[in-house]
Every structure is written in C-alpha cells, then in structure tokens.
Design an enzyme around this catalytic site. Structure first.
Site, PDB file in Angstrom:
ATOM      1  N   ASN A   1     -60.931-100.406  76.071  1.00  0.00           N
ATOM      2  CA  ASN A   1     -59.618-100.157  76.679  1.00  0.00           C
ATOM      3  C   ASN A   1     -58.489-100.147  75.652  1.00  0.00           C
ATOM      4  O   ASN A   1     -57.604 -99.294  75.698  1.00  0.00           O
ATOM      5  CB  ASN A   1     -59.342-101.183  77.780  1.00  0.00           C
ATOM      6  CG  ASN A   1     -60.362-101.088  78.899  1.00  0.00           C
ATOM      7  OD1 ASN A   1     -61.165-100.156  78.923  1.00  0.00           O
ATOM      8  ND2 ASN A   1     -60.335-102.036  79.819  1.00  0.00           N
TER       9      ASN A   1
ATOM     10  N   HIS B   1     -26.245 -63.462  85.285  1.00  0.00           N
ATOM     11  CA  HIS B   1     -26.866 -62.855  86.474  1.00  0.00           C
ATOM     12  C   HIS B   1     -27.627 -61.584  86.112  1.00  0.00           C
ATOM     13  O   HIS B   1     -27.795 -60.701  86.953  1.00  0.00           O
ATOM     14  CB  HIS B   1     -25.819 -62.531  87.557  1.00  0.00           C
ATOM     15  CG  HIS B   1     -24.883 -63.666  87.831  1.00  0.00           C
ATOM     16  ND1 HIS B   1     -25.103 -64.617  88.797  1.00  0.00           N
ATOM     17  CD2 HIS B   1     -23.730 -64.023  87.203  1.00  0.00           C
ATOM     18  CE1 HIS B   1     -24.118 -65.503  88.779  1.00  0.00           C
ATOM     19  NE2 HIS B   1     -23.281 -65.172  87.817  1.00  0.00           N
TER      20      HIS B   1
ATOM     21  N   SER C   1     -53.067 -50.350  77.056  1.00  0.00           N
ATOM     22  CA  SER C   1     -53.595 -50.285  78.413  1.00  0.00           C
ATOM     23  C   SER C   1     -54.941 -49.574  78.371  1.00  0.00           C
ATOM     24  O   SER C   1     -55.141 -48.650  77.580  1.00  0.00           O
ATOM     25  CB  SER C   1     -52.616 -49.510  79.300  1.00  0.00           C
ATOM     26  OG  SER C   1     -53.309 -48.968  80.415  1.00  0.00           O
TER      27      SER C   1
ATOM     28  N   LYS D   1     -49.014 -46.934  76.732  1.00  0.00           N
ATOM     29  CA  LYS D   1     -48.522 -48.308  76.898  1.00  0.00           C
ATOM     30  C   LYS D   1     -48.593 -49.149  75.631  1.00  0.00           C
ATOM     31  O   LYS D   1     -49.511 -49.042  74.841  1.00  0.00           O
ATOM     32  CB  LYS D   1     -49.317 -49.032  77.995  1.00  0.00           C
ATOM     33  CG  LYS D   1     -49.049 -48.537  79.402  1.00  0.00           C
ATOM     34  CD  LYS D   1     -47.609 -48.700  79.840  1.00  0.00           C
ATOM     35  CE  LYS D   1     -47.192 -50.129  80.051  1.00  0.00           C
ATOM     36  NZ  LYS D   1     -47.851 -50.753  81.198  1.00  0.00           N
TER      37      LYS D   1
ATOM     38  N   GLU E   1     -45.851 -62.474  77.492  1.00  0.00           N
ATOM     39  CA  GLU E   1     -46.261 -62.724  78.884  1.00  0.00           C
ATOM     40  C   GLU E   1     -47.183 -63.934  78.971  1.00  0.00           C
ATOM     41  O   GLU E   1     -47.053 -64.774  79.863  1.00  0.00           O
ATOM     42  CB  GLU E   1     -46.982 -61.494  79.448  1.00  0.00           C
ATOM     43  CG  GLU E   1     -46.101 -60.258  79.541  1.00  0.00           C
ATOM     44  CD  GLU E   1     -46.955 -59.007  79.679  1.00  0.00           C
ATOM     45  OE1 GLU E   1     -47.585 -58.844  80.723  1.00  0.00           O
ATOM     46  OE2 GLU E   1     -46.997 -58.193  78.735  1.00  0.00           O
TER      47      GLU E   1
ATOM     48  N   LYS F   1     -57.013 -87.364  78.862  1.00  0.00           N
ATOM     49  CA  LYS F   1     -57.271 -86.673  77.596  1.00  0.00           C
ATOM     50  C   LYS F   1     -57.284 -85.153  77.707  1.00  0.00           C
ATOM     51  O   LYS F   1     -56.679 -84.460  76.897  1.00  0.00           O
ATOM     52  CB  LYS F   1     -58.576 -87.194  76.987  1.00  0.00           C
ATOM     53  CG  LYS F   1     -58.303 -88.459  76.174  1.00  0.00           C
ATOM     54  CD  LYS F   1     -59.526 -89.192  75.762  1.00  0.00           C
ATOM     55  CE  LYS F   1     -60.110 -90.006  76.880  1.00  0.00           C
ATOM     56  NZ  LYS F   1     -59.190 -91.014  77.448  1.00  0.00           N
TER      57      LYS F   1
HETATM   58  N1  ARG Z   1     -63.836 -93.136  77.968  1.00  0.00           N
HETATM   59  C1  ARG Z   1     -62.884 -94.108  78.380  1.00  0.00           C
HETATM   60  C2  ARG Z   1     -61.500 -93.445  78.572  1.00  0.00           C
HETATM   61  O1  ARG Z   1     -61.349 -92.395  78.096  1.00  0.00           O
HETATM   62  C3  ARG Z   1     -62.783 -95.187  77.383  1.00  0.00           C
HETATM   63  C4  ARG Z   1     -62.419 -96.510  77.989  1.00  0.00           C
HETATM   64  C5  ARG Z   1     -63.516 -96.979  78.851  1.00  0.00           C
HETATM   65  N2  ARG Z   1     -63.273 -98.291  79.332  1.00  0.00           N
HETATM   66  C6  ARG Z   1     -63.953 -98.779  80.357  1.00  0.00           C
HETATM   67  N3  ARG Z   1     -63.652 -99.966  80.724  1.00  0.00           N
HETATM   68  N4  ARG Z   1     -64.835 -98.059  81.012  1.00  0.00           N
HETATM   69  O2  ARG Z   1     -60.596 -93.996  79.166  1.00  0.00           O
END
Ligand code: ARG
Length: 470
Positions: free
Chosen positions: A116, A162, A289, A295, A302, A337
């Site tokens: 963690n 505008h 195109s 084109k 875009e 992530k």
């Molecule tokens: N893969 C987990 C994440 O991206 C890492 C932390 C996992 N911790 C746990 N207590 N399962 O958050």
C-alpha cells in the site's frame, strides 16, 4: 516442492489453502498494466533496503545482495527478458518474488513495508518524471506557437466573438493567447509537482510500523526533498496509503491543458478550411480521403480535440472511484493507474504532435489580408473617435450603429460613405473621421497593455522569446 516455493513469495502465503481461481486472478491482477512502474519500484526497493541497513535491520552483505539482485532484475526488464507472472498479482510481487527466489536476503526486503505504501511511492515517482518531461514539452509547444507568430509578424486577421467578425488582431496576438494559457498550465503542473513529490514510504499498510524505520533517509535517497533540501514525507499513514489526490490533481491539470489544446485545434480546423483559408497545414501532418481525391484533412487537430474527451473522462472516473471509499486502502485504488497512464500518454502525445505540426504550417498572408480588409472591423474605432471628440460613448455607439445600417442598406463599405452621409448621422462626423479606417494606424493606436497593437505585440513576443529560450 513448487507449491512450497511459491507459498513463500506470494501475498497468499500461509493463510490460504488454495491458489486463486484462474478467472479470479485474471480479474484481479494488475500485471497487465502496472509493469510500467517497474523501474521506480526497483529504485524504491533499493532505497528501502539501504535504509533497512542504515537502521540495523539488514546486514551489509544482505543489503548489497538485495541491491545487486534488484539491479539485475532491472536490467532484465529493460531488455525485455523478465518473465512476468500474472499469478503474482502485480509488479511489486513479481519483482520481490523473483528477487527472493534468487537471493535469500530478498525475504527481508519487505520489512516494515506494505504494497500500500509501496504503490503510492511508485506512482509518485513515476508521475514526478512524467510531469518534468511534459512541462518541457509544453515549453516547446509554446515555442512553436511563437515561431509561427514571429514568422508572420505583420499578418492581421479578424478577431471573432460569437464566431462573428469583431475587431482586427495580429495573427501572432491570437497565437500568443494560447502561449499564455499554456504557461498557466505549465505553472499548475509544477505546482502540482510539489504535492506529488512527497514520500509515503514508511506508512505501512495503513498504520506505520513498530520497526525503527528512518523515513527521511528513504526520502533523501529518492530525491523527495524541497528546494531547501529538506526531506518531504507524508505526515499521516492513513492518508498516505488511501488518497490519490496527487493523481486527481495531475489529471485535472492535464484535463485543462487538453481543453486549451482542443480550443487551439478548433481554431486551426476553421482556419485551414477554404472558407477561412488563413493557414495551410503541411502534407506531412494532414490526411487524405479514401474517396474524395481533393481532400486534405486536419486530422491531428481533430484527434487532439477528440482525445480531450478521454482526458476529461479519466479525471471524472478517478473522482468517482475515490468518492465513496472508506479509509484506508481499497482495491478500487488499483483502478487509478490506467486512468493516470492514459491521461499522461494522451497529453504528452498531443503536445508533441501539435508542436511538430505548427512547425509545418504555412500562413496564407493574402487570404488573411483580404479577410481583414473589412472596415466594419474598425466600427468601434469610429466610436472611439467620436468619444475623443466629446460624444458620450452610448451616443457614439448609436451613431455608428446607424451608419453601419446605412452603409449596409446602400450596399457600400463603411469607409466609403460620403461626407453628406456622415453629416446626416452626426454633425461631428467630418471627413477626418474616416482616417480611423487606416488599418496600420489603427493597430498602432492599440497601446494599452495586453492589447493587440504592434508595439505591445513585439514586446510580448520578445518577452516570450527570452523567457522560453534562455
Ligand atoms: N496492485 C495494487 C494497486 O495497484 C498494489 C497494492 C495492493 N495492496 C493490497 N493490499 N492488495 O493498488
């Protein structure tokens, strides 16, 4: 035998009678995306091992075996030789398990640490680098805008409100508006970096540790220091493992950056149309195109505009993910992530491609000159002339409004009204008033700071030139 070995190095060791169901592992593992954190994970582990040695929890030999083992793994990952195993859940367990299989002391690496605080550390380190690279790329995009402005210094275009013609501006002034926006994005990015650059390691799973860790030592090792070289560490273990506000903050800065780029792109799309014809984007940065041979499409603009949707979406997605989470760590946080990676990849690619595209964009001075040759753009200057001659603004506005209507009704240009027609609108309006329609002189009159006058423009361009190229 194999089972015994793996029971040592997985997070399930001891507690679980069986391995995870294949579909459970397929669902929960993050190896499919978090291997991007591998090198930062290794750097974090090396610093953690050095600290454990520093406080007497690892012998010198153990520490150096761990460091060498991690460095070897780092090299294998860099060369694509490392075998990732999804059953080991994530990047952290993969690296630790491989290390421990090779180096007995590896079993001590996770002392006083949890995934963690480890994952928070890794993502902060990863993001720190991305922010610095993105900031440099923003400066390059600003330079590309400035170069286009400098190379077309005398080009005037109608400015719009505008999307209706309003008042004349130098094209460079219009481009510099984006340079200003991008500078604020840059500042926000660096400001956000201050809060990203704080070390969470030592927070454990949620409640720190009973072991005598030296958090400041790790912070220093990993460059988590402020401008005065003071180590920056988080101050609440529960906060450190459970908030992702630094990710949200970055994604919010990135979302605004994407919105600014999107608006620039919309201007460029309009300008490159035949209807406007102000610019021509180089062949190398446009697409054709499959059907219509004539084109030439501003695809990059875009797509940049379109990708803004996903960048804004990532921000919203993160906020919603965090919204109902009780303290502290919950697996929901693993969802951060892909949103972070996608936002970073997207804005970095758009910033880079826009800079390259602008460097291959030509301005069509003739079309711009034709568009700006419209005396109505200087109707407000005529109002100002009356004001300077003693007419209250509201009255002057009314008089010129009427003149515009007269010219329109007679199918004439505003600057071609006769002295009699002018007199009929207001007796103060002499032939002399028509001098306001000299465009060059009109631009020289715009001397108030921030206005699009030539003197102002040149000084602002010089400022940016010095600021960005020093
Ligand atoms: N893969 C987990 C994440 O991206 C890492 C932390 C996992 N911790 C746990 N207590 N399962 O958050």
């Amino acid at each position: 035998m194999a089972k015994k070995k793996s029971s040592k190095v997985t997070a399930r060791s001891g507690r679980f009678a069986s391995g995870p169901a294949a579909e459970a592992n397929a669902f929960t593992n993050s190896v499919k995306f978090d291997t991007r954190l591998a090198h930062h994970d290794i750097a974090g582990s090396i610093a953690h091992a050095r600290m454990l040695h520093h406080v007497g929890l690892l012998k010198e030999k153990e520490m150096s075996a761990i460091v060498h083992g991690l460095e070897a793994i780092g090299a294998e990952i860099a060369e694509g030789r490392f075998e990732w195993r999804t059953e080991l859940e994530d990047v952290h367990m993969n690296i630790e398990a491989t290390l421990t299989a090779r180096v007995p002391a590896g079993a001590k690496l996770h002392t006083g640490r949890s995934r963690n605080d480890q994952v928070a550390l890794d993502s902060r380190m990863w993001l720190r680098e991305e922010i610095c690279d993105l900031a440099n790329e923003i400066h390059d995009l600003q330079l590309a805008l400035i170069e286009l402005g400098e190379n077309n210094l005398k080009v005037l275009i109608p400015g719009y409100t505008h999307l209706q013609r309003a008042q004349p501006v130098y094209l460079a002034h219009h481009l510099l508006a984006y340079v200003e926006m991008l500078e604020r994005d840059y500042e926000r990015l660096l400001d956000c970096l201050v809060r990203v650059n704080v070390c969470p390691l030592g927070s454990g799973a949620l409640a720190g540790t009973t072991l005598p860790l030296d958090r400041e030592f790790v912070a220093r090792e990993l460059g988590f220091v402020d401008a005065h070289d003071t180590p920056m560490i988080t101050h609440n273990s529960m906060d450190a493992v459970s908030d992702r506000d630094y990710v949200v903050e970055f994604c919010s800065v990135a979302a605004l950056l994407a919105v600014h780029q999107s608006r620039l792109c919309e201007d460029l799309v309009l300008w490159s149309s035949v209807e406007f014809g102000f610019i021509e984007i180089g062949d190398a940065y446009t697409t054709g195109s499959s059907l219509m041979p004539q084109k030439k499409n501003p695809d990059i603009c875009e797509l940049t505009r379109g990708k803004t949707g996903r960048v804004v979406g990532n921000l919203v997605s993160l906020l919603v993910t965090l919204k109902g989470l009780p303290l502290t760590y919950n697996s929901d946080l693993q969802e951060d992530k892909e949103r972070l990676f996608d936002t970073t990849d997207t804005v970095r690619s758009t910033v880079r491609i826009l800079a390259a595209m602008l460097r291959d964009t030509a301005v069509n001075a003739k079309t711009c000159a034709a568009a700006v040759d419209d005396p109505n753009l200087l109707a407000t200057d005529l109002v100002d002339w009356l004001v300077l001659n003693g007419t209250p603004f509201r009255k002057a506005h009314h008089v010129v409004g009427k003149l515009v209507a007269v010219a329109e009704a007679k199918g004439k240009r505003l600057d071609k009204l006769t002295p009699t027609e002018l007199k009929q609108a207001d007796k103060k309006l002499t032939k002399d008033a028509m001098k306001v329609f000299d465009l060059k002189a009109a631009m020289a009159r715009r001397t108030v700071p921030g206005s699009p006058g030539i003197v102002e423009l040149k000084s602002r361009l010089a400022y940016w030139h010095k600021f960005l190229r020093h």
